[in-house]
Write a protein that holds these residues in place. Sequence first.
Motif, PDB file in Angstrom:
ATOM      1  N   ALA A  25     -29.050 -13.008  13.773  1.00 46.36           N
ATOM      2  CA  ALA A  25     -29.183 -14.400  13.280  1.00 46.36           C
ATOM      3  C   ALA A  25     -27.959 -15.277  13.524  1.00 46.36           C
ATOM      4  O   ALA A  25     -27.501 -15.974  12.609  1.00 46.36           O
ATOM      5  CB  ALA A  25     -29.550 -14.387  11.791  1.00 46.36           C
ATOM      6  N   THR A  26     -27.403 -15.247  14.725  1.00 49.07           N
ATOM      7  CA  THR A  26     -26.214 -16.024  15.168  1.00 49.07           C
ATOM      8  C   THR A  26     -24.898 -15.530  14.555  1.00 49.07           C
ATOM      9  O   THR A  26     -23.853 -16.134  14.791  1.00 49.07           O
ATOM     10  CB  THR A  26     -26.324 -17.558  14.965  1.00 49.07           C
ATOM     11  OG1 THR A  26     -26.084 -17.892  13.593  1.00 49.07           O
ATOM     12  CG2 THR A  26     -27.663 -18.121  15.423  1.00 49.07           C
ATOM     13  N   GLY A  27     -24.949 -14.460  13.753  1.00 50.53           N
ATOM     14  CA  GLY A  27     -23.712 -13.898  13.209  1.00 50.53           C
ATOM     15  C   GLY A  27     -22.828 -13.364  14.322  1.00 50.53           C
ATOM     16  O   GLY A  27     -23.290 -13.093  15.437  1.00 50.53           O
ATOM     17  N   GLY A  28     -21.540 -13.219  14.016  1.00 55.04           N
ATOM     18  CA  GLY A  28     -20.570 -12.674  14.953  1.00 55.04           C
ATOM     19  C   GLY A  28     -19.949 -13.745  15.839  1.00 55.04           C
ATOM     20  O   GLY A  28     -20.469 -14.863  15.943  1.00 55.04           O
ATOM     21  N   ASN A  29     -18.848 -13.394  16.445  1.00 54.47           N
ATOM     22  CA  ASN A  29     -18.187 -14.275  17.423  1.00 54.47           C
ATOM     23  C   ASN A  29     -17.222 -13.439  18.251  1.00 54.47           C
ATOM     24  O   ASN A  29     -16.755 -12.389  17.801  1.00 54.47           O
ATOM     25  CB  ASN A  29     -17.489 -15.463  16.749  1.00 54.47           C
ATOM     26  CG  ASN A  29     -16.972 -15.147  15.373  1.00 54.47           C
ATOM     27  OD1 ASN A  29     -16.070 -14.339  15.240  1.00 54.47           O
ATOM     28  ND2 ASN A  29     -17.571 -15.733  14.331  1.00 54.47           N
ATOM     29  N   SER A  55     -19.774 -22.296  18.023  1.00 55.77           N
ATOM     30  CA  SER A  55     -20.371 -21.977  16.726  1.00 55.77           C
ATOM     31  C   SER A  55     -21.895 -22.087  16.748  1.00 55.77           C
ATOM     32  O   SER A  55     -22.453 -23.023  17.337  1.00 55.77           O
ATOM     33  CB  SER A  55     -19.806 -22.938  15.679  1.00 55.77           C
ATOM     34  OG  SER A  55     -20.249 -22.560  14.410  1.00 55.77           O
ATOM     35  N   GLY A  56     -22.544 -21.128  16.108  1.00 55.07           N
ATOM     36  CA  GLY A  56     -23.959 -21.264  15.797  1.00 55.07           C
ATOM     37  C   GLY A  56     -24.946 -20.792  16.853  1.00 55.07           C
ATOM     38  O   GLY A  56     -26.154 -20.958  16.673  1.00 55.07           O
ATOM     39  N   LYS A  90     -25.594 -14.745  19.683  1.00 51.37           N
ATOM     40  CA  LYS A  90     -24.557 -14.091  20.472  1.00 51.37           C
ATOM     41  C   LYS A  90     -25.119 -13.076  21.471  1.00 51.37           C
ATOM     42  O   LYS A  90     -24.363 -12.521  22.283  1.00 51.37           O
ATOM     43  CB  LYS A  90     -23.527 -13.416  19.534  1.00 51.37           C
ATOM     44  CG  LYS A  90     -22.931 -14.347  18.459  1.00 51.37           C
ATOM     45  CD  LYS A  90     -22.438 -15.661  19.011  1.00 51.37           C
ATOM     46  CE  LYS A  90     -21.739 -16.598  18.029  1.00 51.37           C
ATOM     47  NZ  LYS A  90     -22.391 -16.982  16.796  1.00 51.37           N
ATOM     48  N   SER A 149     -16.202 -21.444  17.279  1.00 43.16           N
ATOM     49  CA  SER A 149     -16.583 -20.589  16.156  1.00 43.16           C
ATOM     50  C   SER A 149     -15.874 -21.004  14.874  1.00 43.16           C
ATOM     51  O   SER A 149     -14.670 -21.329  14.891  1.00 43.16           O
ATOM     52  CB  SER A 149     -16.220 -19.137  16.474  1.00 43.16           C
ATOM     53  OG  SER A 149     -16.290 -18.365  15.299  1.00 43.16           O
ATOM     54  N   GLU A 194     -14.832 -19.132  12.812  1.00 44.99           N
ATOM     55  CA  GLU A 194     -13.833 -18.117  12.494  1.00 44.99           C
ATOM     56  C   GLU A 194     -12.732 -18.016  13.553  1.00 44.99           C
ATOM     57  O   GLU A 194     -12.003 -17.020  13.625  1.00 44.99           O
ATOM     58  CB  GLU A 194     -14.562 -16.784  12.254  1.00 44.99           C
ATOM     59  CG  GLU A 194     -15.360 -16.889  10.956  1.00 44.99           C
ATOM     60  CD  GLU A 194     -16.460 -15.856  10.771  1.00 44.99           C
ATOM     61  OE1 GLU A 194     -16.605 -14.964  11.617  1.00 44.99           O
ATOM     62  OE2 GLU A 194     -17.166 -15.972   9.766  1.00 44.99           O
ATOM     63  N   HIS A 209     -16.155  -9.746  16.854  1.00 42.51           N
ATOM     64  CA  HIS A 209     -16.493  -9.768  15.423  1.00 42.51           C
ATOM     65  C   HIS A 209     -17.993  -9.545  15.287  1.00 42.51           C
ATOM     66  O   HIS A 209     -18.791 -10.252  15.921  1.00 42.51           O
ATOM     67  CB  HIS A 209     -16.098 -11.111  14.825  1.00 42.51           C
ATOM     68  CG  HIS A 209     -16.697 -11.392  13.490  1.00 42.51           C
ATOM     69  ND1 HIS A 209     -16.596 -10.522  12.425  1.00 42.51           N
ATOM     70  CD2 HIS A 209     -17.428 -12.459  13.027  1.00 42.51           C
ATOM     71  CE1 HIS A 209     -17.225 -11.042  11.376  1.00 42.51           C
ATOM     72  NE2 HIS A 209     -17.739 -12.213  11.713  1.00 42.51           N
ATOM     73  N   HIS A 262     -21.504  -8.131  12.666  1.00 43.10           N
ATOM     74  CA  HIS A 262     -22.081  -8.137  11.310  1.00 43.10           C
ATOM     75  C   HIS A 262     -23.086  -6.988  11.180  1.00 43.10           C
ATOM     76  O   HIS A 262     -24.264  -7.231  10.923  1.00 43.10           O
ATOM     77  CB  HIS A 262     -22.862  -9.431  11.084  1.00 43.10           C
ATOM     78  CG  HIS A 262     -22.053 -10.648  10.820  1.00 43.10           C
ATOM     79  ND1 HIS A 262     -22.593 -11.773  10.227  1.00 43.10           N
ATOM     80  CD2 HIS A 262     -20.759 -10.951  11.024  1.00 43.10           C
ATOM     81  CE1 HIS A 262     -21.668 -12.705  10.120  1.00 43.10           C
ATOM     82  NE2 HIS A 262     -20.544 -12.238  10.604  1.00 43.10           N
ATOM     83  N   HIS A 288     -19.131  -8.878   4.843  1.00 44.20           N
ATOM     84  CA  HIS A 288     -19.184  -9.817   5.966  1.00 44.20           C
ATOM     85  C   HIS A 288     -19.260  -9.071   7.299  1.00 44.20           C
ATOM     86  O   HIS A 288     -20.271  -9.145   7.996  1.00 44.20           O
ATOM     87  CB  HIS A 288     -17.968 -10.751   5.866  1.00 44.20           C
ATOM     88  CG  HIS A 288     -17.892 -11.793   6.924  1.00 44.20           C
ATOM     89  ND1 HIS A 288     -17.121 -12.927   6.802  1.00 44.20           N
ATOM     90  CD2 HIS A 288     -18.459 -11.882   8.151  1.00 44.20           C
ATOM     91  CE1 HIS A 288     -17.241 -13.670   7.878  1.00 44.20           C
ATOM     92  NE2 HIS A 288     -18.047 -13.047   8.710  1.00 44.20           N
TER      93      HIS A 288
END
Length: 205
Positions: free
Chosen positions: A25-29, A43-44, A47, A72, A74, A93, A95, A168
């Motif tokens: 769901a777009t988590g991580g970077n 961002s968003g 990935k 991002s 983060e 990064h 999740h 997280h």
Amino acid sequence: MHNNTAISELIEAGKWISQRGWVPATGGNFSARTNTGFVVTASGFDKGQLGSHTFIELDHAGNRSASAAKPSAETELHLSMYKLIPSANYVLHTHSVAATVLSRVIKGHSLDLHGYEMQKSLTGITSHLDTLSIPIFDNDQDIDRLSLLVSDHHLHIPIEHGVLIRGHGLYVVGRTIGEVRRQLEGLEFLFACELERLKLVGLES
Ligand SMILES: CSC[C@@H](O)[C@@H](O)C(=O)COP(=O)(O)O
Ligand SMILES: [Zn+2]
């Protein structure tokens, strides 16, 4: 390394990481250090479906050109890790379920792993008898404050492979794309094992 090379490597890594279910769901970077500064995911975005338009180029000081899209959320934590660990050229990064749950059920300030042969997939670990310690920091929506906490901790106990953010996810570093992917896969395997073990024997064991 050139920005375009780093971007291609991170696009490829993103597909693999997404297939493993570690960036839902777009988590991580993701980011890399390059000869002109850094590249970081915008961002968003999903990935697992990155393209060259989903990366932001930053200069050596971490500044982007005014016209560029939003980096991002983060980014500051990535930049802090590069500052703290001069040998780090990549930060991933993720999740994953295991990183998210384990970092919540462990109440202390580190996840200490021992007894696993796969610890040796982490650079510098040569035996299952070594203790592999991954620091855990409480999550904070204020990324600058979280970055300061991580930097302060590093002064006392240098961060080697990465850090967990409670509830997280994981930040992992590497010198090369091969190293950072191996360390990510190794850590995620160990987290999954540890979570299974704790489910069977309980938190006190
Ligand atoms: C999809 S919610 C997760 C985000 O808040 C954040 O933790 C994250 O990892 C992705 O943020 P992003 O700004 O896309 O890099
Ligand atoms: Zn995140």
